[in-house]
Design a protein around this motif. Structure first.
Motif, PDB file in Angstrom:
ATOM      1  N   LEU A  82      -9.440  10.303  -2.317  1.00 29.64           N
ATOM      2  CA  LEU A  82      -8.504  11.568  -1.619  1.00 29.64           C
ATOM      3  C   LEU A  82      -9.328  12.551  -2.334  1.00 29.64           C
ATOM      4  O   LEU A  82      -9.393  13.563  -1.499  1.00 29.64           O
ATOM      5  N   LEU A  83      -9.576  12.573  -3.484  1.00 30.67           N
ATOM      6  CA  LEU A  83     -10.237  13.723  -4.161  1.00 30.67           C
ATOM      7  C   LEU A  83     -11.730  14.133  -3.540  1.00 30.67           C
ATOM      8  O   LEU A  83     -12.104  15.149  -3.261  1.00 30.67           O
ATOM      9  N   ASP A  84     -12.476  12.773  -3.157  1.00 31.60           N
ATOM     10  CA  ASP A  84     -13.579  13.145  -2.452  1.00 31.60           C
ATOM     11  C   ASP A  84     -13.609  13.640  -1.322  1.00 31.60           C
ATOM     12  O   ASP A  84     -14.390  14.458  -0.837  1.00 31.60           O
ATOM     13  N   VAL A  85     -12.735  13.069  -0.248  1.00 33.81           N
ATOM     14  CA  VAL A  85     -12.659  13.924   1.086  1.00 33.81           C
ATOM     15  C   VAL A  85     -12.230  15.150   0.875  1.00 33.81           C
ATOM     16  O   VAL A  85     -12.536  16.056   1.745  1.00 33.81           O
ATOM     17  N   SER A  86     -11.306  15.521  -0.051  1.00 28.95           N
ATOM     18  CA  SER A  86     -10.897  16.778  -0.126  1.00 28.95           C
ATOM     19  C   SER A  86     -11.901  17.887  -0.489  1.00 28.95           C
ATOM     20  O   SER A  86     -11.957  18.863   0.126  1.00 28.95           O
ATOM     21  N   VAL A  87     -12.741  17.376  -1.295  1.00 28.32           N
ATOM     22  CA  VAL A  87     -13.988  18.193  -1.740  1.00 28.32           C
ATOM     23  C   VAL A  87     -14.536  18.524  -0.568  1.00 28.32           C
ATOM     24  O   VAL A  87     -15.080  19.703  -0.038  1.00 28.32           O
ATOM     25  N   CYS A  88     -15.058  17.288   0.358  1.00 26.39           N
ATOM     26  CA  CYS A  88     -16.001  17.417   1.546  1.00 26.39           C
ATOM     27  C   CYS A  88     -15.041  18.413   2.703  1.00 26.39           C
ATOM     28  O   CYS A  88     -15.797  19.267   3.174  1.00 26.39           O
ATOM     29  N   LEU A  89     -13.943  18.408   2.772  1.00 28.25           N
ATOM     30  CA  LEU A  89     -13.063  19.009   3.665  1.00 28.25           C
ATOM     31  C   LEU A  89     -13.255  20.639   3.344  1.00 28.25           C
ATOM     32  O   LEU A  89     -13.312  21.499   3.937  1.00 28.25           O
ATOM     33  N   LEU A  90     -13.121  20.716   1.997  1.00 27.67           N
ATOM     34  CA  LEU A  90     -12.861  22.183   1.318  1.00 27.67           C
ATOM     35  C   LEU A  90     -14.409  22.880   1.485  1.00 27.67           C
ATOM     36  O   LEU A  90     -14.572  24.158   1.913  1.00 27.67           O
ATOM     37  N   ARG A  91     -15.621  22.030   1.425  1.00 25.66           N
ATOM     38  CA  ARG A  91     -16.627  22.234   1.402  1.00 25.66           C
ATOM     39  C   ARG A  91     -16.980  22.870   3.026  1.00 25.66           C
ATOM     40  O   ARG A  91     -17.680  23.889   3.267  1.00 25.66           O
ATOM     41  N   LEU A 141      -5.339  24.016   2.261  1.00 23.81           N
ATOM     42  CA  LEU A 141      -6.276  24.679   1.477  1.00 23.81           C
ATOM     43  C   LEU A 141      -5.582  24.904   0.317  1.00 23.81           C
ATOM     44  O   LEU A 141      -6.388  24.812  -0.867  1.00 23.81           O
ATOM     45  N   THR A 142      -4.368  25.552   0.193  1.00 27.94           N
ATOM     46  CA  THR A 142      -3.954  25.710  -1.044  1.00 27.94           C
ATOM     47  C   THR A 142      -3.530  24.631  -1.878  1.00 27.94           C
ATOM     48  O   THR A 142      -4.179  24.647  -3.133  1.00 27.94           O
ATOM     49  N   GLY A 143      -3.252  23.558  -1.345  1.00 28.06           N
ATOM     50  CA  GLY A 143      -3.066  22.543  -2.001  1.00 28.06           C
ATOM     51  C   GLY A 143      -4.101  21.612  -2.536  1.00 28.06           C
ATOM     52  O   GLY A 143      -4.226  21.252  -3.726  1.00 28.06           O
ATOM     53  N   VAL A 144      -5.254  21.716  -1.626  1.00 26.30           N
ATOM     54  CA  VAL A 144      -6.413  20.965  -2.356  1.00 26.30           C
ATOM     55  C   VAL A 144      -7.136  21.930  -3.327  1.00 26.30           C
ATOM     56  O   VAL A 144      -7.472  21.323  -4.532  1.00 26.30           O
ATOM     57  N   GLU A 186      -5.429  23.796  -5.461  1.00 25.04           N
ATOM     58  CA  GLU A 186      -4.581  23.475  -6.732  1.00 25.04           C
ATOM     59  C   GLU A 186      -5.132  22.067  -7.391  1.00 25.04           C
ATOM     60  O   GLU A 186      -5.152  22.004  -8.578  1.00 25.04           O
ATOM     61  N   LEU A 187      -4.794  21.158  -6.458  1.00 23.47           N
ATOM     62  CA  LEU A 187      -5.313  19.825  -7.128  1.00 23.47           C
ATOM     63  C   LEU A 187      -6.871  19.574  -7.708  1.00 23.47           C
ATOM     64  O   LEU A 187      -6.939  18.926  -8.760  1.00 23.47           O
ATOM     65  N   LEU A 188      -7.811  20.352  -6.968  1.00 21.18           N
ATOM     66  CA  LEU A 188      -9.186  20.302  -7.469  1.00 21.18           C
ATOM     67  C   LEU A 188      -9.229  21.153  -8.624  1.00 21.18           C
ATOM     68  O   LEU A 188      -9.672  20.647  -9.629  1.00 21.18           O
ATOM     69  N   GLU A 189      -8.304  22.112  -8.954  1.00 17.56           N
ATOM     70  CA  GLU A 189      -8.369  22.895  -9.926  1.00 17.56           C
ATOM     71  C   GLU A 189      -7.839  22.049 -11.281  1.00 17.56           C
ATOM     72  O   GLU A 189      -8.435  22.315 -12.611  1.00 17.56           O
ATOM     73  N   HIS A 190      -6.934  21.200 -11.129  1.00 14.95           N
ATOM     74  CA  HIS A 190      -6.629  20.195 -12.129  1.00 14.95           C
ATOM     75  C   HIS A 190      -7.552  19.131 -12.321  1.00 14.95           C
ATOM     76  O   HIS A 190      -7.488  18.671 -13.425  1.00 14.95           O
ATOM     77  N   ARG A 191      -7.737  18.473 -11.290  1.00 15.77           N
ATOM     78  CA  ARG A 191      -8.639  17.292 -11.301  1.00 15.77           C
ATOM     79  C   ARG A 191     -10.003  17.245 -11.281  1.00 15.77           C
ATOM     80  O   ARG A 191     -10.821  16.516 -11.880  1.00 15.77           O
ATOM     81  N   ARG A 192     -10.862  18.330 -10.525  1.00 21.38           N
ATOM     82  CA  ARG A 192     -12.158  18.451 -10.467  1.00 21.38           C
ATOM     83  C   ARG A 192     -12.635  19.887 -10.206  1.00 21.38           C
ATOM     84  O   ARG A 192     -13.106  20.265  -9.578  1.00 21.38           O
ATOM     85  N   PRO A 193     -12.345  20.549 -11.481  1.00 18.64           N
ATOM     86  CA  PRO A 193     -12.477  22.082 -11.500  1.00 18.64           C
ATOM     87  C   PRO A 193     -13.976  22.500 -11.415  1.00 18.64           C
ATOM     88  O   PRO A 193     -14.209  23.536 -10.840  1.00 18.64           O
ATOM     89  N   GLU A 194     -14.986  21.473 -11.892  1.00 19.16           N
ATOM     90  CA  GLU A 194     -16.265  21.674 -11.869  1.00 19.16           C
ATOM     91  C   GLU A 194     -16.535  21.832 -10.408  1.00 19.16           C
ATOM     92  O   GLU A 194     -17.561  22.748  -9.845  1.00 19.16           O
ATOM     93  N   GLU A 195     -16.340  20.838  -9.650  1.00 20.21           N
ATOM     94  CA  GLU A 195     -16.828  20.902  -8.272  1.00 20.21           C
ATOM     95  C   GLU A 195     -15.945  21.769  -7.423  1.00 20.21           C
ATOM     96  O   GLU A 195     -16.681  22.477  -6.480  1.00 20.21           O
ATOM     97  N   ILE A 198      -2.319  10.460  -5.134  1.00 24.03           N
ATOM     98  CA  ILE A 198      -3.653  10.865  -5.322  1.00 24.03           C
ATOM     99  C   ILE A 198      -4.534   9.899  -5.920  1.00 24.03           C
ATOM    100  O   ILE A 198      -4.798   9.626  -7.121  1.00 24.03           O
ATOM    101  N   THR A 199      -5.607   9.717  -5.102  1.00 21.33           N
ATOM    102  CA  THR A 199      -6.811   8.839  -5.615  1.00 21.33           C
ATOM    103  C   THR A 199      -8.090   9.434  -5.716  1.00 21.33           C
ATOM    104  O   THR A 199      -8.255  10.672  -5.151  1.00 21.33           O
ATOM    105  N   GLY A 200      -9.090   8.721  -6.103  1.00 23.39           N
ATOM    106  CA  GLY A 200     -10.513   9.030  -6.252  1.00 23.39           C
ATOM    107  C   GLY A 200     -10.922   9.454  -4.898  1.00 23.39           C
ATOM    108  O   GLY A 200     -11.387  10.569  -4.662  1.00 23.39           O
TER     109      GLY A 200
END
Lengths: 382, 119
Positions: B11-20, B83-86, B88-97, B7-9
């Motif tokens: 990866l979180l950036d891309v996950s945010v884009c994909l979720l959005r 979707l579930t995984g991302v 959960e991941l963002l809930e812990h690492r980037r809740p504001e986003e 889990i890297t920065g």
């Protein structure tokens, strides 16, 4: 003036490349090459190659396309280098596995040579000589036997014998009461293992093997003290369970193994009974490992002690060599981690790895050859 | 459910884009992800490799008409597991986003995830 000329020429070349779309074609080629280099899976490589081509199309300038493609190429080389390093570990593991097979084969040769080593047990011991097990049971003694208990002869190595409780009729402790020099021969070894065997279905002979692990200097002193014992305690009497025993002790001619060998013939005569027991006590030092073999019988069969020592020495030698080879492999892997740092051209990295793997394989082959030679030549071989 | 190996920065950036993109029903491709995240191409594709390998992302080729000469682009989207995984991941690492995405897509706050990832 020259600087300005160089700058002007460079700009002209870049402009020409941009205008002639050379850079764009080169970018496409580099992108496809990058995808093939980065991915082992051909399907994914093909997908990425087409995808990167589409991505380059998004760039407005041909030179930017080339720069982007080169960036993918650098990343692909880096990924490939990491993957190659991972492959090195697999190759090393394979080489080590081959080495273990060699050890098994050597054990079979030893059996054919009359040493009756058990291939399965040797192989099992060799496995315990892997990097994680080198230090076990041997402290930090370099070249020590990894596991003394595993290095003891199995009963199957002595045909016609079976494991029995230790023979204590003529122990060092009892000898020490009448011959202090014998008591002084007891070593403060860092590790010790003993196994005793008796002939199946008869009153003898009995064989006992003791392995002692200590620093090489201490092991050397043990052999010296043992030789002194024969000189100082040439003859004495001993009372055991109400019987008086007359004991004679003398150095015995014996083939030289390893770093030193001392052989004693001990004759025990029961007074008033005319029963005589012969006992051979042979100590062989290999580095810091001392093998002590005693064989006792009313009439000791010639060659029995020699066979037991030969088998014990071969077994210890194989285990020490295997442990040393494992150490060499660890050192090579460590060196490789230093060599392959940063980004390397894959072919260079693979060539370096091939050389290292070849070296590791040669090390094992030489080890196997040396051990095999020492067993084939028998006594006196290093 | 398997997770990405690292889990890297990025990866979180891309996950945010994909979720959005999923919340808006958009399709994203590699070039768009590079522009939105500011990450380099190799980094973005490395992340996509990891997300595909663990089953969080699926991809398909762009449908091009027969008259189009340019290379096809490849679109990426989150799977249901992703979707579930991302989330959960963002809930812990980037809740504001995560809440920002929920606000923009639903017009209200996103409910907090229950332990274990169930929403």
């Amino acid at each position: 003036m020259i600087t300005l000329t160089v700058i002007a020429v460079s700009i002209a070349v870049l402009a020409a490349a941009e205008y002639a779309a050379v850079a764009a074609r080169a970018a496409g080629s580099v992108a496809r090459w990058s995808a093939r280099l980065r991915y082992d899976d051909p399907e994914r490589a093909a997908i990425r190659a087409e995808e990167l081509s589409a991505l380059l199309e998004q760039q407005a300038w041909n030179l930017l396309k080339l720069a982007t493609a080169l960036r993918f190429a650098c990343a692909a080389v880096r990924v490939r280098a990491h993957r190659t390093v991972a492959g090195l570990y697999e190759q090393m593991a394979a080489v080590t596995a081959d080495g273990r097979v060699v050890v098994k084969k050597m054990a079979v040769v030893a059996v054919a040579g009359g040493m009756a080593l058990t291939a399965g047990v040797i192989a099992e011991s060799a496995l315990s000589g892997t990097p994680g097990g080198i230090e076990a049971g041997s402290g930090s003694v370099q070249g020590a036997v990894p596991d003394l208990d595993a290095a003891l002869l199995p009963a199957s190595a002595l045909p016609g014998f079976q494991a029995e409780p230790a023979v204590t009729d003529l122990s060092f402790a009892e000898l020490a009461a009448v011959c202090p020099a014998a008591g002084a021969s007891q070593s403060a070894a860092s590790a010790e293992a003993t196994e005793s065997f008796g002939a199946s279905g008869s009153a003898g002979p009995d064989i006992s093997e003791t392995l002692l692990q200590s620093p090489p200097s201490a092991a050397g002193r043990l052999l010296t003290q043992l030789a002194d014992t024969a000189r100082v305690c040439e003859a004495f009497t001993l009372n055991v369970d109400g019987a008086t025993l007359r004991v004679g002790m003398a150095r015995e001619a014996f083939p030289v193994y390893g770093d030193g060998t001392v052989a004693l013939r001990i004759t025990v005569e029961m007074m008033g009974n005319s029963t005589v027991f012969d006992s051979d006590l042979v100590a062989v030092r290999h580095g810091g490992t001392v093998m002590l073999i005693t064989a006792t019988a009313p009439r000791l069969k010639p060659g029995l002690t020699r066979s037991a020592i030969a088998a014990a020495y071969a077994r210890v030698t194989v285990l020490r060599a295997t442990a040393a080879a494992s150490r060499a492999h660890l050192a090579q892997i460590s060196q490789t981690q230093w060599i392959i740092t940063g980004v390397l051209v894959p072919s260079v990295a693979e060539a370096a790895i091939a050389v290292l793997a070849s070296n590791a394989s040669s090390t094992l082959a030489r080890t196997a050859s040396a051990v095999s030679s020492s067993q084939a030549l028998g006594p006196g071989a290093p | 459910m398997s997770r990405p190996s690292r889990i890297t920065g990025p990866l979180l950036d891309v996950s945010v884009c994909l979720l959005r993109a999923r919340s808006h029903g958009d399709l994203v491709h590699g070039w768009l992800l590079m522009k939105q995240t500011g990450c380099s191409g190799p980094t973005v594709y490395g992340v996509l490799d990891r997300l595909e390998d663990c089953g969080w992302v699926t991809s398909r080729w762009e449908d091009l008409g027969p008259d189009t000469s340019r290379p096809r682009r490849r679109f990426y989207e989150l799977t249901s597991a992703g979707l579930t995984g991302v989330r959960e991941l963002l809930e812990h690492r980037r809740p504001e986003e995560l809440r920002d995405i929920a606000r923009r897509s639903h017009g209200g706050p996103v409910p907090r995830l229950a332990p274990g990832g169930a929403s």
